[in-house]
Design a protein around this motif. Structure first.
Motif, PDB file in Angstrom:
ATOM      1  N   ALA A  32       0.806  -1.217   0.000  1.00 17.19           N
ATOM      2  CA  ALA A  32       0.000   0.000   0.000  1.00 17.19           C
ATOM      3  C   ALA A  32       0.841   1.270   0.000  1.00 17.19           C
ATOM      4  N   GLY A  33       2.159   1.148   0.183  1.00 12.14           N
ATOM      5  CA  GLY A  33       3.023   2.321   0.125  1.00 12.14           C
ATOM      6  C   GLY A  33       3.800   2.626   1.389  1.00 12.14           C
ATOM      7  N   TYR A  34       3.551   1.902   2.473  1.00 16.36           N
ATOM      8  CA  TYR A  34       4.272   2.156   3.722  1.00 16.36           C
ATOM      9  C   TYR A  34       5.749   1.825   3.552  1.00 16.36           C
ATOM     10  N   ARG A  35       6.591   2.702   4.109  1.00 17.17           N
ATOM     11  CA  ARG A  35       8.027   2.476   4.032  1.00 17.17           C
ATOM     12  C   ARG A  35       8.693   2.562   5.402  1.00 17.17           C
ATOM     13  N   LEU A  36       7.919   2.725   6.455  1.00 19.24           N
ATOM     14  CA  LEU A  36       8.428   2.712   7.820  1.00 19.24           C
ATOM     15  C   LEU A  36       7.608   1.702   8.614  1.00 19.24           C
ATOM     16  N   ILE A  37       8.255   0.660   9.115  1.00 20.06           N
ATOM     17  CA  ILE A  37       7.594  -0.391   9.881  1.00 20.06           C
ATOM     18  C   ILE A  37       8.215  -0.413  11.271  1.00 20.06           C
ATOM     19  N   ASP A  38       7.391  -0.250  12.294  1.00 24.02           N
ATOM     20  CA  ASP A  38       7.885  -0.121  13.668  1.00 24.02           C
ATOM     21  C   ASP A  38       7.527  -1.352  14.483  1.00 24.02           C
ATOM     22  N   THR A  39       8.526  -1.947  15.115  1.00 24.22           N
ATOM     23  CA  THR A  39       8.304  -3.078  16.000  1.00 24.22           C
ATOM     24  C   THR A  39       9.113  -2.862  17.274  1.00 24.22           C
ATOM     25  N   ALA A  40       9.221  -3.890  18.114  1.00 22.02           N
ATOM     26  CA  ALA A  40       9.979  -3.796  19.355  1.00 22.02           C
ATOM     27  C   ALA A  40      10.248  -5.200  19.873  1.00 22.02           C
ATOM     28  N   TYR A  41      11.324  -5.342  20.606  1.00 25.21           N
ATOM     29  CA  TYR A  41      11.646  -6.617  21.257  1.00 25.21           C
ATOM     30  C   TYR A  41      10.447  -7.088  22.072  1.00 25.21           C
ATOM     31  N   ARG A  54      10.007  -9.613   3.965  1.00 24.50           N
ATOM     32  CA  ARG A  54      10.595 -10.467   2.926  1.00 24.50           C
ATOM     33  C   ARG A  54       9.559 -10.869   1.876  1.00 24.50           C
ATOM     34  N   ARG A  55       8.355 -11.188   2.323  1.00 26.30           N
ATOM     35  CA  ARG A  55       7.302 -11.546   1.372  1.00 26.30           C
ATOM     36  C   ARG A  55       6.967 -10.374   0.452  1.00 26.30           C
ATOM     37  N   ALA A  56       6.878  -9.180   1.041  1.00 33.61           N
ATOM     38  CA  ALA A  56       6.538  -8.002   0.231  1.00 33.61           C
ATOM     39  C   ALA A  56       7.633  -7.697  -0.782  1.00 33.61           C
ATOM     40  N   LEU A  57       8.875  -7.823  -0.377  1.00 35.44           N
ATOM     41  CA  LEU A  57       9.977  -7.546  -1.295  1.00 35.44           C
ATOM     42  C   LEU A  57       9.957  -8.521  -2.473  1.00 35.44           C
ATOM     43  N   ALA A  58       9.655  -9.775  -2.190  1.00 34.77           N
ATOM     44  CA  ALA A  58       9.626 -10.777  -3.255  1.00 34.77           C
ATOM     45  C   ALA A  58       8.441 -10.579  -4.193  1.00 34.77           C
ATOM     46  N   ARG A  59       7.379 -10.005  -3.680  1.00 36.21           N
ATOM     47  CA  ARG A  59       6.118  -9.934  -4.417  1.00 36.21           C
ATOM     48  C   ARG A  59       5.928  -8.623  -5.168  1.00 36.21           C
ATOM     49  N   THR A  60       6.441  -7.524  -4.614  1.00 26.40           N
ATOM     50  CA  THR A  60       6.083  -6.194  -5.123  1.00 26.40           C
ATOM     51  C   THR A  60       7.171  -5.521  -5.949  1.00 26.40           C
ATOM     52  N   GLY A  61       8.399  -5.965  -5.817  1.00 24.85           N
ATOM     53  CA  GLY A  61       9.489  -5.278  -6.507  1.00 24.85           C
ATOM     54  C   GLY A  61      10.040  -4.097  -5.738  1.00 24.85           C
ATOM     55  N   VAL A  62       9.494  -3.812  -4.545  1.00 21.00           N
ATOM     56  CA  VAL A  62      10.050  -2.762  -3.687  1.00 21.00           C
ATOM     57  C   VAL A  62      11.455  -3.187  -3.266  1.00 21.00           C
ATOM     58  N   GLU A  63      12.386  -2.239  -3.243  1.00 20.92           N
ATOM     59  CA  GLU A  63      13.755  -2.541  -2.840  1.00 20.92           C
ATOM     60  C   GLU A  63      13.889  -2.440  -1.316  1.00 20.92           C
ATOM     61  N   ARG A  64      14.703  -3.304  -0.746  1.00 14.80           N
ATOM     62  CA  ARG A  64      14.904  -3.304   0.713  1.00 14.80           C
ATOM     63  C   ARG A  64      15.376  -1.935   1.207  1.00 14.80           C
ATOM     64  N   GLU A  65      16.190  -1.258   0.423  1.00 17.97           N
ATOM     65  CA  GLU A  65      16.734   0.042   0.840  1.00 17.97           C
ATOM     66  C   GLU A  65      15.654   1.114   0.966  1.00 17.97           C
ATOM     67  N   GLU A  66      14.483   0.874   0.407  1.00 14.02           N
ATOM     68  CA  GLU A  66      13.394   1.844   0.492  1.00 14.02           C
ATOM     69  C   GLU A  66      12.688   1.800   1.834  1.00 14.02           C
ATOM     70  N   ILE A  67      12.890   0.744   2.605  1.00 14.82           N
ATOM     71  CA  ILE A  67      12.128   0.507   3.825  1.00 14.82           C
ATOM     72  C   ILE A  67      12.983   0.789   5.053  1.00 14.82           C
ATOM     73  N   ILE A  68      12.399   1.473   6.026  1.00 21.69           N
ATOM     74  CA  ILE A  68      13.019   1.681   7.337  1.00 21.69           C
ATOM     75  C   ILE A  68      12.318   0.748   8.321  1.00 21.69           C
ATOM     76  N   VAL A  69      13.082  -0.167   8.908  1.00 23.88           N
ATOM     77  CA  VAL A  69      12.547  -1.054   9.940  1.00 23.88           C
ATOM     78  C   VAL A  69      13.128  -0.614  11.275  1.00 23.88           C
ATOM     79  N   SER A  70      12.252  -0.261  12.206  1.00 26.64           N
ATOM     80  CA  SER A  70      12.728   0.157  13.525  1.00 26.64           C
ATOM     81  C   SER A  70      12.294  -0.851  14.573  1.00 26.64           C
ATOM     82  N   THR A  71      13.169  -1.085  15.541  1.00 20.72           N
ATOM     83  CA  THR A  71      12.811  -1.911  16.687  1.00 20.72           C
ATOM     84  C   THR A  71      13.352  -1.243  17.947  1.00 20.72           C
ATOM     85  N   LYS A  72      13.015  -1.819  19.104  1.00 21.40           N
ATOM     86  CA  LYS A  72      13.316  -1.145  20.366  1.00 21.40           C
ATOM     87  C   LYS A  72      13.946  -2.107  21.365  1.00 21.40           C
ATOM     88  N   LEU A  73      14.911  -1.589  22.103  1.00 18.41           N
ATOM     89  CA  LEU A  73      15.607  -2.342  23.133  1.00 18.41           C
ATOM     90  C   LEU A  73      14.792  -2.317  24.419  1.00 18.41           C
TER      91      LEU A  73
END
Length: 275
Positions: A32-41, A54-73
C-alpha cells in the motif's frame, strides 16, 4: 555516523500484530506504500515483521533500501553486556542484516542504566549491526543526559501524542534540537473517533475522523504510527497526508485537550518503567 534518515509521512505500528496475521499486515502495508515499519523486542513479533517484509519484497518489486525497519531495546536489557546480546537477537529475528533504526523503548530512570544502553547501541552501530539510533518515551532531560555522555543526540524520539495529549512543548523542544518525533497511539486507541468536534471537522474536510487526526500529526511535522489489523484501513491511513489543514483547524484539534490533557495509561516517563 550514517547519513541522516529521511522519514516518510507515517509508519505502521505493529504492537499486537503477531504470527501469520502480523506478517500479512506488514506485507499488505508495504504494497500500500508504507516504508516505515515499527516493531519492538517486547512486541514479540520481530520475526513476523521480518517475514512480512521479505514476502513483500519478493512480491512487489520494492527494494529493501526503500524501507526503514525500527525496533526497540527492552528495559531489562539496558545493562552491558545484556544490551549487546539483545541487539544481536533483534537483528537476527528481523533477518535483514543491520537494523535500520534502533530505539531505547523507555528510559526507566529509576534503574539508571539507559546511558549504558545508549553506549551499547553506539557500539552496535560501529559493529555494523545498526544504522541509526533513537529513543522512545524520553523526556528532554533524559536526552540531555545521553548527549552529555556521548556528544550525540538521538535522531528520533517516539512519544505518545494524540489530540487529547498533543505535547506541544515537547514537540517544539525536539524540533528545535533537530530530533524527529514519531507519534505512538496517534489515534488515541480509537477513543477519539466519535468526538463531536472531530466528527464535525472531518465532515467539513470530506474525510474520516481517523484521517483527520493523522493529517493533524502530519501538518505538525510529526510521523504517526497507526496500527491496524484491517487491510482496508491501511490505504485510508496512508492517504491521510493528502488532507490539508490550516492553522486554525490544527489549533482546534489540539484544543480539545484544553483543561484535561491526559495520557492513555498514566505512563509518565519520569516515573513509569517497562522491562
Amino acid at each position: 555516523m550514517s547519513e541522516t534518515l529521511t522519514f516518510p509521512h507515517l509508519g505502521l505500528g505493529t504492537v499486537y500484530l503477531r504470527g501469520e496475521e502480523g506478517a500479512g499486515i506488514v506485507d499488505s502495508a508495504i504494497e500500500a506504500g508504507y516504508r516505515l515499519i515499527d516493531t519492538a523486542y517486547n512486541y514479540e513479533n520481530e520475526g513476523a515483521v521480518g517475514l512480512g517484509i521479505r514476502r513483500a519484497l519478493a512480491r512487489t518489486g520494492v527494494e529493501r533500501e526503500e524501507i526503514i525497519v525500527s525496533t526497540k531495546l527492552a528495559g531489562r536489557y539496558h545493562e552491558r553486556p545484556l544490551a549487546d546480546r539483545a541487539i544481536e537477537e533483534s537483528a537476527a529475528r528481523l533477518g535483514h542484516g543491520a537494523i535500520d533504526l534502533l530505539l531505547i523503548h523507555w528510559p526507566n530512570p529509576k534503574q539508571g542504566h539507559f546511558t549504558e544502553a545508549w553506549a551499547a547501541m553506539l557500539d552496535a552501530r560501529e559493529r555494523g549491526l545498526v544504522k541509526h539510533l533513537g529513543v522512545s518515551n524520553f523526556l528532554p532531560e533524559h536526552i540531555e543526559e545521553l548527549h552529555s555522555v556521548s556528544a550525540e543526540l538521538p535522531e528520533v524520539n517516539q512519544l505518545e501524542i494524540h489530540p487529547m495529549f498533543p505535547q506541544d512543548e515537547a514537540v517544539a523542544w525536539h524540533q528545535d534540537h533537530g530530533i524527529a518525533v514519531e507519534s505512538w497511539s496517534p489515534l488515541g486507541r480509537g477513543e477519539l473517533l466519535n468526538h463531536p468536534t472531530l466528527r464535525a471537522l472531518a465532515e467539513e474536510h470530506h474525510t474520516g475522523v481517523a484521517e483527520l487526526i493523522l493529517a493533524w500529526h502530519h501538518t505538525r511535522g510529526l510521523i504517526p504510527l497507526p496500527r491496524t489489523s484491517h487491510p482496508e484501513r491501511l490505504r485510508d491511513n496512508f492517504e491521510a497526508a493528502r488532507v490539508t489543514l490550516d492553522d486554525t483547524t490544527v489549533a482546534t484539534i489540539s484544543g480539545i485537550s484544553e483543561g484535561h490533557p491526559h495520557r492513555l495509561w498514566d505512563q509518565d516517563p519520569a516515573e513509569y518503567e517497562e522491562f
